[in-house]
Design a protein around this motif. Structure first.
Motif, PDB file in Angstrom:
ATOM      1  N   SER A  28       3.160  -2.924   4.001  1.00 48.68           N
ATOM      2  CA  SER A  28       2.822  -4.211   3.141  1.00 48.68           C
ATOM      3  C   SER A  28       1.888  -5.168   3.956  1.00 48.68           C
ATOM      4  O   SER A  28       1.872  -5.230   5.251  1.00 48.68           O
ATOM      5  CB  SER A  28       4.163  -5.288   3.018  1.00 48.68           C
ATOM      6  OG  SER A  28       4.769  -5.336   4.359  1.00 48.68           O
ATOM      7  N   ASP A  40       0.874  -1.210  -0.038  1.00 53.79           N
ATOM      8  CA  ASP A  40       0.092   0.094  -0.022  1.00 53.79           C
ATOM      9  C   ASP A  40       0.773   1.297   0.014  1.00 53.79           C
ATOM     10  O   ASP A  40       1.686   1.506   0.994  1.00 53.79           O
ATOM     11  CB  ASP A  40      -0.853   0.058   1.154  1.00 53.79           C
ATOM     12  CG  ASP A  40      -1.859   1.184   1.295  1.00 53.79           C
ATOM     13  OD1 ASP A  40      -1.642   2.055   0.495  1.00 53.79           O
ATOM     14  OD2 ASP A  40      -2.617   1.272   2.011  1.00 53.79           O
ATOM     15  N   SER A  41       0.834   1.924  -1.108  1.00 50.39           N
ATOM     16  CA  SER A  41       1.854   2.810  -1.322  1.00 50.39           C
ATOM     17  C   SER A  41       1.047   4.386  -0.984  1.00 50.39           C
ATOM     18  O   SER A  41       1.276   5.179  -1.931  1.00 50.39           O
ATOM     19  CB  SER A  41       2.821   3.002  -2.363  1.00 50.39           C
ATOM     20  OG  SER A  41       1.750   2.784  -3.525  1.00 50.39           O
ATOM     21  N   ILE A  42       0.078   4.446  -0.720  1.00 53.60           N
ATOM     22  CA  ILE A  42      -0.491   5.704  -0.273  1.00 53.60           C
ATOM     23  C   ILE A  42       0.292   6.848   0.253  1.00 53.60           C
ATOM     24  O   ILE A  42       0.305   7.962  -0.002  1.00 53.60           O
ATOM     25  CB  ILE A  42      -1.904   5.609   0.559  1.00 53.60           C
ATOM     26  CG1 ILE A  42      -2.860   4.453  -0.087  1.00 53.60           C
ATOM     27  CG2 ILE A  42      -2.778   6.797   1.079  1.00 53.60           C
ATOM     28  CD1 ILE A  42      -4.273   4.333   0.869  1.00 53.60           C
ATOM     29  N   ASP A  43       1.026   6.509   1.312  1.00 58.43           N
ATOM     30  CA  ASP A  43       2.254   7.415   1.768  1.00 58.43           C
ATOM     31  C   ASP A  43       3.270   6.856   1.310  1.00 58.43           C
ATOM     32  O   ASP A  43       3.925   6.048   1.806  1.00 58.43           O
ATOM     33  CB  ASP A  43       1.925   7.199   3.413  1.00 58.43           C
ATOM     34  CG  ASP A  43       3.224   8.144   3.824  1.00 58.43           C
ATOM     35  OD1 ASP A  43       3.773   8.684   3.260  1.00 58.43           O
ATOM     36  OD2 ASP A  43       3.123   8.243   5.325  1.00 58.43           O
ATOM     37  N   PRO A  44       4.160   7.410   0.202  1.00 51.64           N
ATOM     38  CA  PRO A  44       5.224   7.014  -0.398  1.00 51.64           C
ATOM     39  C   PRO A  44       6.613   6.763   0.894  1.00 51.64           C
ATOM     40  O   PRO A  44       7.311   6.078   0.492  1.00 51.64           O
ATOM     41  CB  PRO A  44       5.635   7.622  -1.450  1.00 51.64           C
ATOM     42  CG  PRO A  44       4.555   9.008  -1.331  1.00 51.64           C
ATOM     43  CD  PRO A  44       3.650   8.640  -0.389  1.00 51.64           C
ATOM     44  N   ASP A  45       6.223   7.809   1.781  1.00 57.78           N
ATOM     45  CA  ASP A  45       7.611   7.336   2.907  1.00 57.78           C
ATOM     46  C   ASP A  45       7.284   6.547   3.697  1.00 57.78           C
ATOM     47  O   ASP A  45       8.207   6.198   4.479  1.00 57.78           O
ATOM     48  CB  ASP A  45       7.432   9.135   3.474  1.00 57.78           C
ATOM     49  CG  ASP A  45       7.820  10.372   2.503  1.00 57.78           C
ATOM     50  OD1 ASP A  45       8.357   9.942   1.533  1.00 57.78           O
ATOM     51  OD2 ASP A  45       7.327  11.333   2.701  1.00 57.78           O
ATOM     52  N   ASN A  46       6.293   5.948   3.940  1.00 62.72           N
ATOM     53  CA  ASN A  46       5.684   4.822   4.641  1.00 62.72           C
ATOM     54  C   ASN A  46       4.936   3.712   4.173  1.00 62.72           C
ATOM     55  O   ASN A  46       3.828   3.474   4.342  1.00 62.72           O
ATOM     56  CB  ASN A  46       4.904   5.441   5.776  1.00 62.72           C
ATOM     57  CG  ASN A  46       5.806   5.598   7.196  1.00 62.72           C
ATOM     58  OD1 ASN A  46       6.691   4.986   7.177  1.00 62.72           O
ATOM     59  ND2 ASN A  46       5.170   6.604   8.038  1.00 62.72           N
ATOM     60  N   PRO A  47       5.355   3.081   3.170  1.00 68.79           N
ATOM     61  CA  PRO A  47       4.582   2.128   2.553  1.00 68.79           C
ATOM     62  C   PRO A  47       4.226   0.778   3.464  1.00 68.79           C
ATOM     63  O   PRO A  47       5.098   0.669   4.219  1.00 68.79           O
ATOM     64  CB  PRO A  47       5.349   1.624   1.183  1.00 68.79           C
ATOM     65  CG  PRO A  47       6.736   1.902   1.578  1.00 68.79           C
ATOM     66  CD  PRO A  47       6.770   3.274   2.643  1.00 68.79           C
TER      67      PRO A  47
END
Length: 170
Positions: free
Chosen positions: A21, A12-19
């Motif tokens: 899994s 889930d890469s909604i937040d690219p800084d905090n993906p």
């Protein structure tokens, strides 16, 4: 060849800084050939996560590792011991007119060809079939005239494929 993947993860890469899994359900195994007795576990993802480079990849999902071992076959010393389905024989796109006549003769259909062509109702299709049958050096598997003629002979697509495969060997 088998690729024992085990657990696949969705990112889930909604937040690219905090993906984040998350594991996907099931125990995942890929193979370069179909595994006998495992059709119920075969899946066809639109975009497989892992594939064999340059080879068809069959993707399987089992409930868990124990089920995968049971269905695929597993030996403590040898590891996974799958029994694969035989590789399908490719249907040739063309065979020579000689090969076609020989395979039809072997199957008792050669004498029926002229009648089958004559029975094609559409005048143009009948003429094309007659010209192709008499003058073509090669018969193309998916030529419309051949489909008409095969139907007149009572042959299914599978029958025609089998004759092309047999014809290629003659």
């Amino acid at each position: 060849m088998l690729d024992i993947i085990g657990t696949l993860y969705d990112i889930d890469s909604i937040d690219p800084d905090n993906p984040v899994s998350a594991p996907l359900d099931g125990y995942h195994v890929n193979a370069t050939r179909k595994i006998k007795g495992a059709d119920a576990y075969l899946i066809e993802p639109e975009t497989p996560r892992r594939v064999f480079a340059g080879a068809v990849t069959y993707c399987y999902t089992f409930a868990n590792e124990a089920e995968a071992k049971q269905i695929i076959g597993y030996d403590d010393e040898a590891g996974y011991t799958p029994e694969f389905e035989p590789k399908p024989v490719p249907v040739p796109a063309t065979i020579t007119a000689r090969q076609a006549r020989l395979v039809l003769a072997k199957n008792g259909l050669l004498s029926e060809v002229e009648r089958a062509i004559g029975d094609i109702e559409d005048t143009e299709a009948r003429q094309v079939a007659g010209i192709e049958w008499e003058y073509a050096a090669y018969l193309e598997r998916h030529a419309p005239w051949l489909t008409h003629m095969a139907a007149q002979l009572g042959m299914s697509d599978a029958d025609v494929d089998a004759m092309f495969i047999q014809g290629e060997t003659l």
